[in-house]
Scaffold this active site. Structure first.
Site, PDB file in Angstrom:
ATOM      1  N   ARG A 175     160.405 -29.781  87.808  1.00 56.20           N
ATOM      2  CA  ARG A 175     161.718 -30.428  87.638  1.00 56.20           C
ATOM      3  C   ARG A 175     161.776 -31.259  86.357  1.00 56.20           C
ATOM      4  O   ARG A 175     162.801 -31.810  86.037  1.00 56.20           O
ATOM      5  CB  ARG A 175     162.039 -31.280  88.863  1.00 56.20           C
ATOM      6  CG  ARG A 175     162.188 -30.424  90.103  1.00 56.20           C
ATOM      7  CD  ARG A 175     162.876 -31.146  91.247  1.00 56.20           C
ATOM      8  NE  ARG A 175     162.821 -30.301  92.431  1.00 56.20           N
ATOM      9  CZ  ARG A 175     162.007 -30.498  93.461  1.00 56.20           C
ATOM     10  NH1 ARG A 175     161.195 -31.530  93.462  1.00 56.20           N
ATOM     11  NH2 ARG A 175     162.009 -29.682  94.490  1.00 56.20           N
ATOM     12  N   VAL A 176     160.643 -31.379  85.658  1.00 56.88           N
ATOM     13  CA  VAL A 176     160.651 -32.032  84.348  1.00 56.88           C
ATOM     14  C   VAL A 176     160.869 -30.969  83.273  1.00 56.88           C
ATOM     15  O   VAL A 176     161.579 -31.167  82.308  1.00 56.88           O
ATOM     16  CB  VAL A 176     159.342 -32.812  84.115  1.00 56.88           C
ATOM     17  CG1 VAL A 176     159.273 -33.365  82.703  1.00 56.88           C
ATOM     18  CG2 VAL A 176     159.236 -33.941  85.134  1.00 56.88           C
TER      19      VAL A 176
END
Length: 516
Positions: free
Chosen positions: A369-370
């Site tokens: 999710r980064v």
């Protein structure tokens, strides 16, 4: 008066002073309770009216416990050791402090348990201070964005599911699918990156932990690694405390401005230990007999992993929690809890493992999710690779039905097979970013599509051996997080073409079109 008489007078005075000090100590009120009952991992105690929640209690034989259930008449205590040392009627005393763990540079290279006892026969552990194992996580305003990559040395992760310093990336999969191997590879890859590593084994077999420690020693990784072990036959209280104690050690280094990588192997055992303790303490069970606060025990642990801002010296803790799934069910209770807490997950598929695709990372179910924000800029030149691989997996399923395939579909499948082949990697064999970029750029631009499948591994090894042919200024651009220019990419591809020329299948080469 003689000197001798003076000496006798001074000695008498010091003896009187010591006697007064001891008398004052003995006259201080102490709260002492009695053990009412003992069962596996817990004890029930009475007679401590002022005890606090999570206060450390000491039993008369040197055993410690944590006050956990505070009822009107009695206290439920989590034991930090063997309950066979206790019996009903034994005395228990308040210590006035919570459980803490020793921290300091002297811990690096040591193997210890959550109580701070050494397990490596190297004598006592040198430490600078003690920190409570439970500490509040840093506030949002004290954190900064995850922007620096934490390279694992594994192509499929660094290229497609990147991990950044300060990120929490879950590793999940069925048993024996290579979860620990990925975490150990990530630790081994930090040898020249100035990252302190902590491996926290929770409820693992002693033989499995010994193998991990042997690998770390053999590769020289114990020089920057701390190993904390709660063995499978330890009390559930020790297994429950282990990850919190390991995180407090990590926070000590983070607050000095250091980068830390911490591996929790695994939190399934941690959740089960807490369930066991909660049921024994007669707390109300909820779904799957876990207590109602099972989400909270993991969220308060993982929330402590972060990247601090520059005012707080800019240190970071990167967490790699490991979870074991059952029958590939990633929507079970504990896995979904942890998926919602972490910043992405690496899912290991037993099907891929059986096919010999190692590491068995299922790219479709894995996510960071980064994302690209925590990835070297050079990797953006191969950004389409994940999409191409996902499309190939879809097409491969249709191709199994024996349908006739048009030319473009057949090419996509041929290309996808080579992506899968190139993403395979041996255990304990990390690749640097330069080696990865050379192989993955060649792959993305179709240079490997005209090479017979059985020669792919040999071609890849040839590329890796000759990666130093890339000009120094391009090498520096890759490692210093600068974006690769089109001319840089063309230079790398031309070098790759020369290296791969002897392996090309000329009959395919005549028909093949390489993407520009």
């Amino acid at each position: 008066m003689s000197v001798h008489e003076n000496q006798i007078g001074a000695d008498s005075f010091s003896q009187i002073a010591n006697a007064i000090k001891n008398f004052n100590f003995l006259m201080q009120p102490r709260e002492i309770g009695l053990v009412i009952s003992v069962s596996t991992g817990i004890a029930t105690v009475s007679g401590l009216p002022n005890v606090g929640f999570e206060e450390l209690l000491q039993f008369q034989n040197g055993l410690f416990g944590i006050a956990y259930n505070l009822d009107e008449e009695e206290v439920g205590v989590i034991l930090l050791g063997d309950n066979s040392l206790l019996k009903a009627g034994d005395e228990v005393e308040r210590t006035g402090r919570v459980m803490d763990i020793l921290v300091g540079n002297g811990l690096i290279g040591r193997v210890m348990d959550p109580l701070g006892q050494p397990l490596d026969n190297k004598g006592s552990i040198q430490f600078e201070k003690r920190l409570p194992i439970e500490r509040p996580a840093h506030a949002i305003m004290e954190r900064s964005a995850v922007a620096v990559p934490l390279l694992t040395g594994i192509k499929v992760i660094d290229a497609l599911i990147p991990v950044g310093r300060g990120q929490r990336e879950l590793i999940l999969g069925d048993r024996q699918t290579g979860k620990t191997a990925i975490a150990i590879d990530a630790i081994l890859n930090q040898h020249d990156k100035n990252v302190i590593c902590i491996y926290c084994a929770i409820g693992q077999r002693a033989s499995a932990v010994a193998k991990v420690i042997a690998n770390l020693k053999e590769k020289g990784a114990m020089e920057y690694t701390i190993v904390m072990v709660a063995k499978g036959n330890d009390s559930p209280g020790i297994a429950y405390c282990a990850p919190y104690a390991a995180t407090s050690i990590a926070e000590y280094f983070m607050e000095q401005g250091r980068d830390v990588l911490i591996v929790y192997d695994d939190l399934t055992h941690h959740a089960r230990a807490y369930r066991e303790l909660s049921l024994l303490l007669r707390r109300p069970p909820a779904r799957e007999a876990f207590p109602g606060d099972i989400f909270y025990i993991h969220s308060r642990l993982l929330e402590r992993a972060t990247h601090l801002n520059d005012e707080l010296k800019g240190g970071s803790i990167t967490a790699l929690p490991i979870i074991e799934t059952e029958a590939q069910n990633i929507s079970a209770y504990i896995p979904t809890n942890l998926i919602s807490i972490t910043d992405g997950q690496i899912y290991l598929s037993p099907k891929l493992f059986k096919l010999g695709v190692l590491p068995a990372v299922d790219v479709g179910k894995s996510v960071s999710r980064v994302g690209g924000k925590a990835q070297l800029a050079a990797y953006r030149s191969i950004a389409k690779l994940k999409l191409e691989y996902a499309q190939f997996e879809e097409l491969e399923n249709f191709a199994r039905f024996g349908t006739r395939l048009d030319e473009n579909t057949a090419k996509s499948i041929e290309h996808g097979i080579r992506i899968r082949e190139c993403l395979k990697q041996e255990e304990l064999q990390q690749l640097n970013s330069l080696e990865q970029i050379l192989v993955l750029l060649s792959l993305k631009n179709g240079l490997l599509d005209t090479i017979p499948l059985e020669k792919i591994k040999e071609c890849e090894n040839n590329l890796l051996k000759n990666s130093n042919q890339i000009p120094n200024e391009i090498q520096q651009r890759i490692t210093s997080d600068e974006k690769l220019q089109d001319k840089d990419i063309n230079i790398i591809l031309n070098i790759a073409k020369e290296i791969l020329a002897p392996f090309q299948d000329n009959s395919k080469l005549n028909h093949h079109h390489i993407e520009k």
